[in-house]
Design a protein around this motif. Structure first.
Motif, mmCIF file in Angstrom:
data_model
loop_
_atom_site.group_PDB
_atom_site.id
_atom_site.type_symbol
_atom_site.label_atom_id
_atom_site.label_comp_id
_atom_site.label_asym_id
_atom_site.label_seq_id
_atom_site.Cartn_x
_atom_site.Cartn_y
_atom_site.Cartn_z
ATOM 1 N N HIS A 151 -2.567 2.032 5.473
ATOM 2 C CA HIS A 151 -1.148 1.668 5.485
ATOM 3 C C HIS A 151 -0.672 1.071 4.163
ATOM 4 C CE1 HIS A 151 -1.371 2.595 9.609
ATOM 5 N NE2 HIS A 151 -1.497 1.384 10.116
ATOM 6 N N GLU A 152 -1.385 0.051 3.682
ATOM 7 C CA GLU A 152 -0.899 -0.684 2.517
ATOM 8 C C GLU A 152 -0.890 0.179 1.259
ATOM 9 O OE1 GLU A 152 0.618 -3.493 2.881
ATOM 10 O OE2 GLU A 152 0.083 -3.440 5.018
ATOM 11 N N ASP A 153 -1.927 0.972 1.060
ATOM 12 C CA ASP A 153 -1.960 1.828 -0.129
ATOM 13 C C ASP A 153 -0.901 2.924 -0.056
ATOM 14 O OD1 ASP A 153 -3.870 0.394 -1.437
ATOM 15 O OD2 ASP A 153 -5.513 1.792 -1.081
ATOM 16 N N ILE A 154 -0.636 3.426 1.149
ATOM 17 C CA ILE A 154 0.426 4.433 1.301
ATOM 18 C C ILE A 154 1.766 3.856 0.842
ATOM 19 C CG2 ILE A 154 1.841 5.662 2.990
ATOM 20 C CD1 ILE A 154 -0.661 7.180 2.723
ATOM 21 N N LEU A 155 2.118 2.685 1.358
ATOM 22 C CA LEU A 155 3.405 2.088 0.994
ATOM 23 C C LEU A 155 3.440 1.716 -0.482
ATOM 24 C CD1 LEU A 155 4.355 -0.205 4.011
ATOM 25 C CD2 LEU A 155 5.072 2.129 3.523
ATOM 26 N N ARG A 156 2.328 1.214 -1.004
ATOM 27 C CA ARG A 156 2.285 0.835 -2.417
ATOM 28 C C ARG A 156 2.520 2.047 -3.320
ATOM 29 N NH1 ARG A 156 -1.661 1.392 -5.999
ATOM 30 N NH2 ARG A 156 -3.256 1.769 -4.398
ATOM 31 N N ILE A 157 1.837 3.139 -3.030
ATOM 32 C CA ILE A 157 1.958 4.322 -3.885
ATOM 33 C C ILE A 157 3.353 4.945 -3.767
ATOM 34 C CG2 ILE A 157 1.096 6.680 -4.216
ATOM 35 C CD1 ILE A 157 -1.712 5.541 -3.554
#
Length: 277
Positions: A151-157
């Motif tokens: 989740h977090e890496d998806i939103l960050r990218i």
């Protein structure tokens, strides 16, 4: 005891048409135009009048693009699945881009990140995800995201790259907090049969709060068959089971859920509108 290979019964036709926003017709057993027609005929009998069949590798991308020309009820999405990005060559990128520009390809997907499996290193997945984001913006088509334990890496990218105008979280798997963050960012959440599972309380909480203009319904067939048929073969017609479950969960009429999901799919994927079931 039911036969696990047996398909669930085709349910009563929905009171309004819906779109299965994410399925895999090739994995459902379709190999030619006749096989595709057979599957979408069953779907139409349940009120699922159109489907988006989705690729996960280059061979599948070629197939779904061709299959979308065999039947007016079928559209396609093309990308390289994150678990297959260990060796994502320039040749593959060129071919995916060519296919993504086809008229009946309506999305770039499924792409994203999958940290559950270890088939591809995280850095390779992230680099490929960034490339697909750029592709979606260049071809002006929605980005269809696969997000498993990332989740977090998806939103960050997405924030770092700048999201395309339309972003769909295929088979949304987050809780209510993550759903709010996605909704606030303007993303669309697509719910599969997983939302009907008895152990999916956090996902059900998420499905309750999503605004009517920001959700889709899908099967991800042949996987994730809705309750009470979990473990049996899934097909696009089973979208109807998920629609009825969402109506009960959200305490809305079935027709209202179906109409909203259809309208959203038409907007997101730029499909022609249909006004009758």
């Amino acid at each position: 005891m039911p036969n696990k290979k047996e398909r669930p019964p085709v349910p009563e036709r929905l009171p309004a048409p819906v779109v299965d926003a994410h399925t895999h017709l090739d994995a459902c057993g379709a190999v030619d135009a006749a096989g595709v027609a057979e599957i979408v005929d069953r779907a139409a009998a349940a009120g699922v009048t159109r489907v988006v069949t989705v690729a996960d590798d280059l061979a599948s991308a070629r197939w779904v693009t061709e299959a979308s020309t065999w039947d007016s009820r079928v559209f396609a999405a093309v990308a390289i699945h994150p678990t297959r990005t260990k060796d994502f060559s320039d040749t593959e990128r060129s071919e995916v881009e060519r296919l993504a520009r086809a008229d009946r390809v309506v999305a770039v997907g499924e792409t994203g990140l999958d940290y559950y499996w270890d088939y591809a290193p995280h850095d390779a997945q992230q680099e490929a995800f960034r490339w697909h984001i750029d592709l979606a913006k260049r071809v002006r088509k929605p980005l269809m995201i696969h997000d498993r334990d990332a989740h977090e890496d998806i939103l960050r990218i997405l924030a770092e790259e700048g999201a395309p105008e339309q972003v769909v979280f295929h088979c949304f798997s987050g809780d209510a907090d993550f759903a709010r963050r996605c909704v606030d960012a303007g993303y669309v959440l697509s719910f599969a049969g997983t939302v009907t599972f008895k152990n999916a309380r956090a996902l059900q909480d998420a499905a309750r709060l999503v605004p009517s203009e920001q959700f889709l319904v899908e099967t991800d067939a042949p996987f994730l068959t809705p309750h009470p048929f979990r473990g049996r073969a899934n097909e696009p017609y089973c979208t109807a089971y998920t629609v009825r479950y969402l109506a009960e969960l959200r305490q809305q009429p079935v027709q209202e859920i179906a109409t909203a999901a259809c309208r959203n799919a038409e907007r997101v994927f730029q499909l022609p509108s249909v006004t009758t079931s």
